[in-house]
Design an enzyme around this catalytic site. Sequence first.
Site, PDB file in Angstrom:
ATOM      1  CG  ASP A   1     -12.540  18.396  -5.663  1.00 45.79           C
ATOM      2  OD1 ASP A   1     -13.106  19.186  -5.710  1.00 45.79           O
ATOM      3  OD2 ASP A   1     -11.711  18.302  -5.347  1.00 45.79           O
ATOM      4  CB  ILE A   2     -16.932  18.720  -7.499  1.00 47.34           C
ATOM      5  CG1 ILE A   2     -15.316  19.131  -8.783  1.00 47.34           C
ATOM      6  CG2 ILE A   2     -17.250  19.505  -6.348  1.00 47.34           C
ATOM      7  CD1 ILE A   2     -16.450  20.279  -9.356  1.00 47.34           C
TER       8      ILE A   2
ATOM      9  CD  GLN B   1      -4.278   0.639  13.747  1.00 44.01           C
ATOM     10  OE1 GLN B   1      -5.469   1.531  14.032  1.00 44.01           O
ATOM     11  NE2 GLN B   1      -3.826   1.034  12.404  1.00 44.01           N
TER      12      GLN B   1
ATOM     13  CG  ASP C   1      -5.112   4.362   1.089  1.00 45.82           C
ATOM     14  OD1 ASP C   1      -6.756   5.230   1.285  1.00 45.82           O
ATOM     15  OD2 ASP C   1      -3.943   4.201   2.717  1.00 45.82           O
TER      16      ASP C   1
ATOM     17  N   GLY D   1       1.002  -2.181   8.768  1.00 44.74           N
ATOM     18  CA  GLY D   1       2.391  -1.776   8.913  1.00 44.74           C
ATOM     19  C   GLY D   1       2.987  -2.180   9.566  1.00 44.74           C
ATOM     20  NE  ARG D   2       2.087   2.392  13.376  1.00 40.52           N
ATOM     21  CZ  ARG D   2       1.254   2.710  14.039  1.00 40.52           C
ATOM     22  NH1 ARG D   2       1.453   4.283  15.045  1.00 40.52           N
ATOM     23  NH2 ARG D   2      -0.054   2.219  13.889  1.00 40.52           N
TER      24      ARG D   2
ATOM     25  CE  LYS E   1      -2.371   1.167   3.829  1.00 39.16           C
ATOM     26  NZ  LYS E   1      -3.154   2.968   3.720  1.00 39.16           N
TER      27      LYS E   1
ATOM     28  CE  LYS F   1      -7.857   6.568   4.023  1.00 40.47           C
ATOM     29  NZ  LYS F   1      -6.117   6.242   3.111  1.00 40.47           N
TER      30      LYS F   1
ATOM     31  CB  THR G   1     -10.466   4.639  12.140  1.00 39.51           C
ATOM     32  OG1 THR G   1      -9.713   4.703  11.233  1.00 39.51           O
ATOM     33  CG2 THR G   1     -11.020   3.362  12.000  1.00 39.51           C
TER      34      THR G   1
HETATM   35  O1  C5P Z   1       1.069   0.268  11.333  1.00 38.74           O
HETATM   36  P1  C5P Z   1      -0.516   0.213  10.974  1.00 38.74           P
HETATM   37  O2  C5P Z   1      -0.158  -1.360  11.262  1.00 38.74           O
HETATM   38  O3  C5P Z   1      -1.386   1.010  11.934  1.00 38.74           O
HETATM   39  O4  C5P Z   1      -0.732   0.900   9.643  1.00 38.74           O
HETATM   40  C1  C5P Z   1      -2.370   0.642   9.327  1.00 38.74           C
HETATM   41  C2  C5P Z   1      -2.454   1.230   8.064  1.00 38.74           C
HETATM   42  O5  C5P Z   1      -4.011   1.823   7.297  1.00 38.74           O
HETATM   43  C3  C5P Z   1      -2.012   2.692   7.288  1.00 38.74           C
HETATM   44  O6  C5P Z   1      -1.241   3.252   6.643  1.00 38.74           O
HETATM   45  C4  C5P Z   1      -3.179   3.189   8.026  1.00 38.74           C
HETATM   46  O7  C5P Z   1      -3.081   4.903   7.886  1.00 38.74           O
HETATM   47  C5  C5P Z   1      -3.701   2.565   7.754  1.00 38.74           C
HETATM   48  N1  C5P Z   1      -5.552   2.598   7.787  1.00 38.74           N
HETATM   49  C6  C5P Z   1      -6.114   2.643   9.743  1.00 38.74           C
HETATM   50  N2  C5P Z   1      -7.383   2.966  10.118  1.00 38.74           N
HETATM   51  C7  C5P Z   1      -7.708   3.737   8.969  1.00 38.74           C
HETATM   52  C8  C5P Z   1      -7.561   3.514   7.413  1.00 38.74           C
HETATM   53  C9  C5P Z   1      -5.843   3.171   7.128  1.00 38.74           C
HETATM   54  O8  C5P Z   1      -4.641   2.106  10.490  1.00 38.74           O
HETATM   55  N3  C5P Z   1      -9.664   3.353   9.154  1.00 38.74           N
END
Ligand code: C5P
Length: 242
Positions: free
Chosen positions: A77-78, A201, A72, A221-222, A45, A74, A131
């Site tokens: 806009d119009i 999170q 990603d 991600g992390r 992503k 997101k 979120t």
């Molecule tokens: O590092 P982590 O696993 O928390 O990354 C989650 C990814 O998903 C990030 O790129 C974050 O911006 C994205 N994301 C999220 N929650 C959402 C939408 C997108 O964590 N509701």
Amino acid sequence: MRSDEKPFMSQPREDCKLILALDVPTREEAFAMLEHCGNELRWVKIGLQLFVKYGPSFVNEVAERGYEVFLDLKLHDIPNTVASAIRSLEGLPIGMLTIHSMGGQEMMSRAAEAAAAINPDLTLLGVTVLTSMNRTNLATIGFDDDPEAMVLRLARLASESGLGGLVCSPLELPMVRKELGPDIAIITPGVRPEGASADDQKRTLTPAGARAKGASFIVVGRPILKADDPSQAIRRIMAELR
Ligand code: C5P
């Protein structure tokens, strides 16, 4: 079974796949990370952080290394502007792209038409309620609804407008899957392997939990980016998904 019962609601997705959120600040760090990811990872992503800095050429470079790209952006806009932006992505090797469902039905329909015109294999995903927004800050911008009701309404509207999928938090995943059935793609972030730090999170699921609740893809991600051995972290997550 009654005809309105939805038997798939808790059916695990045999084909649930991992997407690495490549949330690093530079292309050098991005490619160094991908070098450490082993050869099982298929989906990456790319978010605004890297796309704003490096643009489409960075997407091409990631795809040239053999990855499928989820872009990603997101978009919101119009209708004409969003459809034009999507047409500007023509030729770019991306498999998924996000827009905001809050842009409304006409924006989403025009976006879906533009996506189908540039690449029939591109899955357009709707983001429902961010979120980062809770009931209180939704009320400050004029939305007095229950956030879950808003998510469901926007998810339904996205599906009716021709989008191929949705991005959902772990909390929303079961109700959206139940409402929209087995065919729509549902992508879930907020996934944490057992024992991993939750970071910022608030509501998380394990990879196996997300699969069991009907996620088509999980975004992580992390837990991978910060692992001592990212390829091992990926292998463990994939083993859980299988
Ligand atoms: O590092 P982590 O696993 O928390 O990354 C989650 C990814 O998903 C990030 O790129 C974050 O911006 C994205 N994301 C999220 N929650 C959402 C939408 C997108 O964590 N509701």
